[in-house]
Scaffold this motif. Structure first.
Motif, PDB file in Angstrom:
ATOM      1  N   ALA A 100       0.920   7.850  -4.653  1.00 39.59           N
ATOM      2  CA  ALA A 100       0.444   7.100  -5.487  1.00 39.59           C
ATOM      3  C   ALA A 100       0.234   8.240  -6.651  1.00 39.59           C
ATOM      4  O   ALA A 100       0.101   8.576  -7.445  1.00 39.59           O
ATOM      5  CB  ALA A 100      -0.777   6.173  -4.989  1.00 39.59           C
ATOM      6  N   LYS A 129      -1.854   7.640  -0.396  1.00 37.62           N
ATOM      7  CA  LYS A 129      -2.450   8.350  -1.782  1.00 37.62           C
ATOM      8  C   LYS A 129      -1.523   9.628  -2.157  1.00 37.62           C
ATOM      9  O   LYS A 129      -1.849   9.835  -3.740  1.00 37.62           O
ATOM     10  CB  LYS A 129      -4.097   9.018  -0.960  1.00 37.62           C
ATOM     11  N   ALA A 139       0.916  -0.857  -0.348  1.00 36.78           N
ATOM     12  CA  ALA A 139      -0.214  -0.172  -0.057  1.00 36.78           C
ATOM     13  C   ALA A 139       0.929   1.511   0.248  1.00 36.78           C
ATOM     14  O   ALA A 139       2.322   0.977   0.915  1.00 36.78           O
ATOM     15  CB  ALA A 139      -0.776   0.047   1.118  1.00 36.78           C
ATOM     16  N   GLU A 141      -2.970   1.166  -7.766  1.00 38.95           N
ATOM     17  CA  GLU A 141      -3.472   1.439  -6.601  1.00 38.95           C
ATOM     18  C   GLU A 141      -4.533   2.503  -6.895  1.00 38.95           C
ATOM     19  O   GLU A 141      -5.843   2.636  -6.456  1.00 38.95           O
ATOM     20  CB  GLU A 141      -3.178   1.405  -4.991  1.00 38.95           C
ATOM     21  N   GLU A 142      -3.965   3.572  -7.451  1.00 37.75           N
ATOM     22  CA  GLU A 142      -5.091   4.952  -7.682  1.00 37.75           C
ATOM     23  C   GLU A 142      -5.985   4.700  -8.698  1.00 37.75           C
ATOM     24  O   GLU A 142      -7.493   5.207  -7.892  1.00 37.75           O
ATOM     25  CB  GLU A 142      -3.864   6.327  -8.269  1.00 37.75           C
ATOM     26  N   ARG A 194      -5.279  -9.185  -9.529  1.00 36.12           N
ATOM     27  CA  ARG A 194      -4.682  -7.886  -9.697  1.00 36.12           C
ATOM     28  C   ARG A 194      -3.570  -7.503 -10.694  1.00 36.12           C
ATOM     29  O   ARG A 194      -3.979  -6.856 -11.940  1.00 36.12           O
ATOM     30  CB  ARG A 194      -3.992  -7.431  -8.893  1.00 36.12           C
ATOM     31  N   PRO A 218       1.855   2.210  -7.666  1.00 39.37           N
ATOM     32  CA  PRO A 218       0.500   2.968  -7.061  1.00 39.37           C
ATOM     33  C   PRO A 218      -0.050   3.528  -7.827  1.00 39.37           C
ATOM     34  O   PRO A 218      -1.389   3.434  -7.023  1.00 39.37           O
ATOM     35  CB  PRO A 218       1.634   4.678  -6.529  1.00 39.37           C
TER      36      PRO A 218
END
Length: 183
Positions: free
Chosen positions: A8, A5, A2, A114-115, A136, A111
């Motif tokens: 990312a 934010k 992780a 993830e974003e 994923r 990242p």
């Protein structure tokens, strides 16, 4: 893994520009041979093909893509990019290129994935179920959704995926020229 934010978001925004810096370093380090070019071209071509297939199933911002390669992996464009990068690494025949590629993928593409997933969770109500069924990155052999949509060349061109093909061919041509003319 992780990522914060803010990082990312930054990585997603800057990954293309950073990719050009990686490409420049790659061209400087590359020591292609006939064998490395042949193997690398083949691996990279598989990545470019996967990206093209994915782009022909992706109606960005309109609907959740679950057909074609999206029935096997949630991120076929990223996987295709990774394969193309591996192809370039092999073609370049320099260990430093491989290390650079791995670092670039971890610090920029993971990242960004993830974003993007955070965005998709808020945009498409069916994304939660999709995320549970489809891996994923590493694809499942059997599709996790039935084939409802066919490849659409209109989407391929709208997504400007031909630019990835052109960039790939140009990069391989430069490597081929470097192998024969600038050893």
């Amino acid at each position: 893994m992780a990522f914060p934010k803010s990082y990312a978001e930054w990585a997603a925004r800057w990954r293309v520009a950073a990719g050009f810096a990686v490409a420049a370093a790659f061209l400087l380090l590359a020591r292609p041979t006939e064998m490395s070019l042949g193997v690398g071209f083949t691996v990279g071509a598989a990545g470019v093909w996967l990206r093209a297939w994915a782009a022909g199933h992706l109606a960005k911002y309109e609907s959740l893509a679950v057909s074609g390669p999206y029935a096997h992996t949630r991120n076929p464009l990223f996987l295709g990019t990774l394969l193309a990068g591996i192809g370039f690494s092999v073609a370049g025949a320099h260990a430093g290129i491989g290390i650079l590629l791995v670092a670039f993928f971890v610090f920029f593409y993971l990242p960004a994935i993830e974003e993007e997933e955070g965005y998709l969770l808020g945009k498409f109500p069916g994304y939660s179920e999709y995320r549970e069924r489809v891996p994923r990155l590493w694809p499942k052999w059997r599709p996790q959704y039935p084939a409802k949509e066919a490849f659409q060349f209109r989407l391929y061109t709208r997504n400007r995926e031909y630019q990835a093909l052109a960039g790939y061919l140009l990069g391989m041509a430069i490597l081929a020229a470097k192998s024969c003319c600038f050893p």
